[in-house]
Design an enzyme around this catalytic site. Structure first.
Site, PDB file in Angstrom:
ATOM      1  N   ARG A 106       0.860  -1.190   0.000  1.00 10.44           N
ATOM      2  CA  ARG A 106       0.000   0.000   0.000  1.00 10.44           C
ATOM      3  C   ARG A 106       0.892   1.233   0.000  1.00 10.44           C
ATOM      4  O   ARG A 106       2.098   1.132   0.166  1.00 10.44           O
ATOM      5  CB  ARG A 106      -0.946  -0.029   1.203  1.00 10.44           C
ATOM      6  CG  ARG A 106      -0.229  -0.444   2.487  1.00 10.44           C
ATOM      7  CD  ARG A 106      -0.717   0.220   3.683  1.00 10.44           C
ATOM      8  NE  ARG A 106      -0.575   1.642   3.615  1.00 10.44           N
ATOM      9  CZ  ARG A 106       0.576   2.301   3.830  1.00 10.44           C
ATOM     10  NH1 ARG A 106       1.688   1.663   4.114  1.00 10.44           N
ATOM     11  NH2 ARG A 106       0.605   3.605   3.749  1.00 10.44           N
ATOM     12  N   GLY A 107       0.227   2.415  -0.133  1.00  9.29           N
ATOM     13  CA  GLY A 107       0.994   3.645  -0.281  1.00  9.29           C
ATOM     14  C   GLY A 107       1.189   3.888  -1.769  1.00  9.29           C
ATOM     15  O   GLY A 107       1.522   2.958  -2.522  1.00  9.29           O
ATOM     16  N   ALA A 108       0.963   5.133  -2.196  1.00  8.36           N
ATOM     17  CA  ALA A 108       0.913   5.415  -3.635  1.00  8.36           C
ATOM     18  C   ALA A 108       2.176   4.981  -4.408  1.00  8.36           C
ATOM     19  O   ALA A 108       2.068   4.249  -5.406  1.00  8.36           O
ATOM     20  CB  ALA A 108       0.626   6.902  -3.841  1.00  8.36           C
ATOM     21  N   ARG A 128      -6.814  -0.224  -7.375  1.00  8.10           N
ATOM     22  CA  ARG A 128      -7.200   0.860  -6.438  1.00  8.10           C
ATOM     23  C   ARG A 128      -7.262   2.143  -7.261  1.00  8.10           C
ATOM     24  O   ARG A 128      -6.351   2.421  -8.043  1.00  8.10           O
ATOM     25  CB  ARG A 128      -6.197   0.999  -5.289  1.00  8.10           C
ATOM     26  CG  ARG A 128      -6.152  -0.223  -4.370  1.00  8.10           C
ATOM     27  CD  ARG A 128      -5.344   0.061  -3.114  1.00  8.10           C
ATOM     28  NE  ARG A 128      -6.062   0.910  -2.185  1.00  8.10           N
ATOM     29  CZ  ARG A 128      -5.484   1.476  -1.120  1.00  8.10           C
ATOM     30  NH1 ARG A 128      -4.196   1.311  -0.891  1.00  8.10           N
ATOM     31  NH2 ARG A 128      -6.196   2.221  -0.292  1.00  8.10           N
ATOM     32  N   GLN A 180      -3.021   2.464   9.768  1.00 10.11           N
ATOM     33  CA  GLN A 180      -1.680   2.519   9.180  1.00 10.11           C
ATOM     34  C   GLN A 180      -0.721   3.310  10.067  1.00 10.11           C
ATOM     35  O   GLN A 180       0.479   3.028  10.113  1.00 10.11           O
ATOM     36  CB  GLN A 180      -1.722   3.157   7.779  1.00 10.11           C
ATOM     37  CG  GLN A 180      -2.375   2.307   6.710  1.00 10.11           C
ATOM     38  CD  GLN A 180      -3.843   2.603   6.550  1.00 10.11           C
ATOM     39  OE1 GLN A 180      -4.521   2.974   7.512  1.00 10.11           O
ATOM     40  NE2 GLN A 180      -4.368   2.447   5.348  1.00 10.11           N
ATOM     41  N   ASP A 187      -1.778  10.804  -2.461  1.00 13.65           N
ATOM     42  CA  ASP A 187      -2.123   9.737  -3.420  1.00 13.65           C
ATOM     43  C   ASP A 187      -2.309  10.291  -4.820  1.00 13.65           C
ATOM     44  O   ASP A 187      -2.120   9.576  -5.816  1.00 13.65           O
ATOM     45  CB  ASP A 187      -3.361   8.991  -2.953  1.00 13.65           C
ATOM     46  CG  ASP A 187      -2.978   8.070  -1.810  1.00 13.65           C
ATOM     47  OD1 ASP A 187      -2.870   8.557  -0.674  1.00 13.65           O
ATOM     48  OD2 ASP A 187      -2.692   6.891  -2.079  1.00 13.65           O
ATOM     49  N   ASN A 232      -5.326  12.499  -0.082  1.00 12.36           N
ATOM     50  CA  ASN A 232      -4.499  11.679   0.811  1.00 12.36           C
ATOM     51  C   ASN A 232      -5.439  10.984   1.801  1.00 12.36           C
ATOM     52  O   ASN A 232      -6.661  11.174   1.761  1.00 12.36           O
ATOM     53  CB  ASN A 232      -3.460  12.547   1.526  1.00 12.36           C
ATOM     54  CG  ASN A 232      -2.427  11.694   2.251  1.00 12.36           C
ATOM     55  OD1 ASN A 232      -1.830  10.800   1.660  1.00 12.36           O
ATOM     56  ND2 ASN A 232      -2.214  11.931   3.539  1.00 12.36           N
ATOM     57  N   LYS A 233      -4.866  10.203   2.692  1.00 12.80           N
ATOM     58  CA  LYS A 233      -5.642   9.396   3.632  1.00 12.80           C
ATOM     59  C   LYS A 233      -6.718  10.217   4.342  1.00 12.80           C
ATOM     60  O   LYS A 233      -6.475  11.366   4.728  1.00 12.80           O
ATOM     61  CB  LYS A 233      -4.669   8.778   4.646  1.00 12.80           C
ATOM     62  CG  LYS A 233      -5.269   7.864   5.670  1.00 12.80           C
ATOM     63  CD  LYS A 233      -6.137   6.765   5.089  1.00 12.80           C
ATOM     64  CE  LYS A 233      -5.410   5.876   4.113  1.00 12.80           C
ATOM     65  NZ  LYS A 233      -6.349   5.021   3.333  1.00 12.80           N
TER      66      LYS A 233
HETATM   67  O1  MRU Z   1      -4.777   3.322   1.879  1.00 10.45           O
HETATM   68  P1  MRU Z   1      -3.288   3.501   1.902  1.00 10.45           P
HETATM   69  O2  MRU Z   1      -2.659   2.935   3.144  1.00 10.45           O
HETATM   70  O3  MRU Z   1      -2.629   3.001   0.641  1.00 10.45           O
HETATM   71  O4  MRU Z   1      -3.085   5.070   1.952  1.00 10.45           O
HETATM   72  C1  MRU Z   1      -1.794   5.597   1.851  1.00 10.45           C
HETATM   73  C2  MRU Z   1      -1.743   7.064   2.012  1.00 10.45           C
HETATM   74  O5  MRU Z   1      -2.742   7.728   2.124  1.00 10.45           O
HETATM   75  C3  MRU Z   1      -0.396   7.701   1.957  1.00 10.45           C
HETATM   76  O6  MRU Z   1      -0.380   8.880   2.715  1.00 10.45           O
HETATM   77  C4  MRU Z   1      -0.047   8.046   0.506  1.00 10.45           C
HETATM   78  O7  MRU Z   1      -0.200   6.942  -0.328  1.00 10.45           O
HETATM   79  C5  MRU Z   1       1.315   8.568   0.375  1.00 10.45           C
HETATM   80  S1  MRU Z   1       2.482   7.327   0.803  1.00 10.45           S
HETATM   81  C6  MRU Z   1       4.017   7.747   0.561  1.00 10.45           C
END
Ligand code: MRU
Length: 355
Positions: free
Chosen positions: A51-53, A91, A199, A240, A250-251
């Site tokens: 996970r994470g962009a 996603r 997370q 993201d 973002n989250k």
């Molecule tokens: O749902 P996730 O855990 O993939 O969400 C991730 C985030 O929101 C991060 O802040 C974003 O991807 C940047 S990660 C370097």
């Protein structure tokens, strides 16, 4: 600078297999998944094992390499096309996934090598690009924070997980925190736990502890209040997808933190690689927000917490408008939105290695 090195491997390729640290099991267990087919990879992305962009962008690129081995395009063009679509759409919010899949497909189409070899070479180059970007973002961001805050020691609030687990190594916002720590300028990190999937509570605490940084975890709703009481000098988040006007997905919870930071007069900084900037999306209103369904809200790690029969609303991300963002830091630049600077396309770095 004192270095604090990462000893885990978020995503790697080894002899036809994608190896992923299964983030759903952290911090209790450090399990590595070995994935050799497209279905397995898509499942891992959807359930957030990776996970994470930036990390799902790299996973998507390796996914194209898996697809080219599993369904050689010359022999099974329909199956190959369907597999690529499955990966690209696993996603929807993080632009990195669709962008990296498109780049890897373009590398296949340009190359005279076999699709599997061309895809793998592009995926390795994408992984390398993200790795280098993280180091550069960390340094650029740390000096930008010191500049904005008039020096250290810095207390930084952050949300979700934006470390080596969300990229290849070091991360985005968490890379800035790590660099501040290595420079001896970090007083403390304040991660938000990040319901529903925790997370921040599960992954960011794990990374902060491994790097030896001071931190105290808070519940999400404490963020804006603590900012109003002067508990942090800066808020650092990842992204993201950043629209052309600077609006940032973002989250979920990032927007509330941005409102709290504005009210408290605290700088709010977005840290992301250029690969997260999406010039084809004009504003945040156009960004598709992933809906992950009610179960993640009505339960915590498999334990029901809501009254039986309850349902829930579960947007995985929100959009912070550009006007609430002090600066966007990438591997290439610091864009001071608070001073009226705008995000313009830059000639991308290291493009030639992927192309
Ligand atoms: O749902 P996730 O855990 O993939 O969400 C991730 C985030 O929101 C991060 O802040 C974003 O991807 C940047 S990660 C370097």
């Amino acid at each position: 600078m004192q270095s604090s090195s990462q000893k885990f491997r978020t995503i790697e390729w080894n002899d036809g297999v994608v190896i992923l640290l299964d983030q759903t099991k952290l911090p209790a267990k450090e399990n590595y998944l070995q994935i050799s087919d497209v279905d397995g990879l898509v499942r891992a992305i959807k359930r957030l094992s990776v996970r994470g962009a930036p990390a799902i962008g790299v996973a998507g690129a390796y996914g194209v390499a898996l697809a080219a081995r599993q369904f050689p395009p010359a022999k099974k063009p329909k199956e190959f096309a369907a597999a690529i679509e499955q990966i690209r759409t696993a996603r929807p919010t993080a632009v990195n996934l669709e962008k990296r899949v498109t780049e890897t497909m373009a590398a296949i189409n340009r190359s005279s090598d076999s699709p599997a070899d061309a895809a793998l070479r592009a995926a390795h180059a994408i992984r390398e690009e993200e790795l280098q970007s993280s180091t550069e973002m960390g340094e650029r961001g740390a000096y930008a924070v010191l500049d904005l805050c008039g020096g250290g020691p810095i207390t930084a609030m952050t949300i979700c997980n934006t470390g080596g687990l969300a990229t290849v190594e070091r991360g985005t916002a968490l890379a800035v925190i790590q660099t501040l720590h290595e420079l001896g300028h970090l007083a403390e990190a304040i991660p938000l736990e990040t319901r529903p999937l925790l997370q921040g509570g599960r992954l960011t605490t794990w990374e902060l502890q491994r790097m030896g940084a001071n931190y105290r975890l808070i519940v999400d709703s404490a963020g804006p209040f603590l900012l109003s009481r002067g508990a942090a000098d800066v808020v650092l988040i990842g992204a993201d997808r950043i629209a052309a006007n600077g609006d940032t997905a973002n989250k979920i919870g990032s927007y509330s933190l941005a409102l709290g930071a504005r009210e408290a007069g605290v700088p709010f900084i977005v840290v992301a690689p250029e690969s997260t900037v999406d010039f084809e999306t004009a504003t945040g209103a156009e960004i598709k927000i992933e809906d992950r369904g009610p179960l993640e809200v009505t339960s915590i790690q498999g334990h029901e917490i809501a009254t039986a029969g309850s349902t829930a609303i579960n947007p995985a991300f929100d959009v912070t408008p550009a006007r609430l963002i002090t600066a966007i830091v990438t591997e290439a630049r610091v864009v001071r939105l608070d001073r009226g600077e705008t995000l313009d396309p830059v000639d991308s770095l290291r493009r030639e290695e992927i192309e």
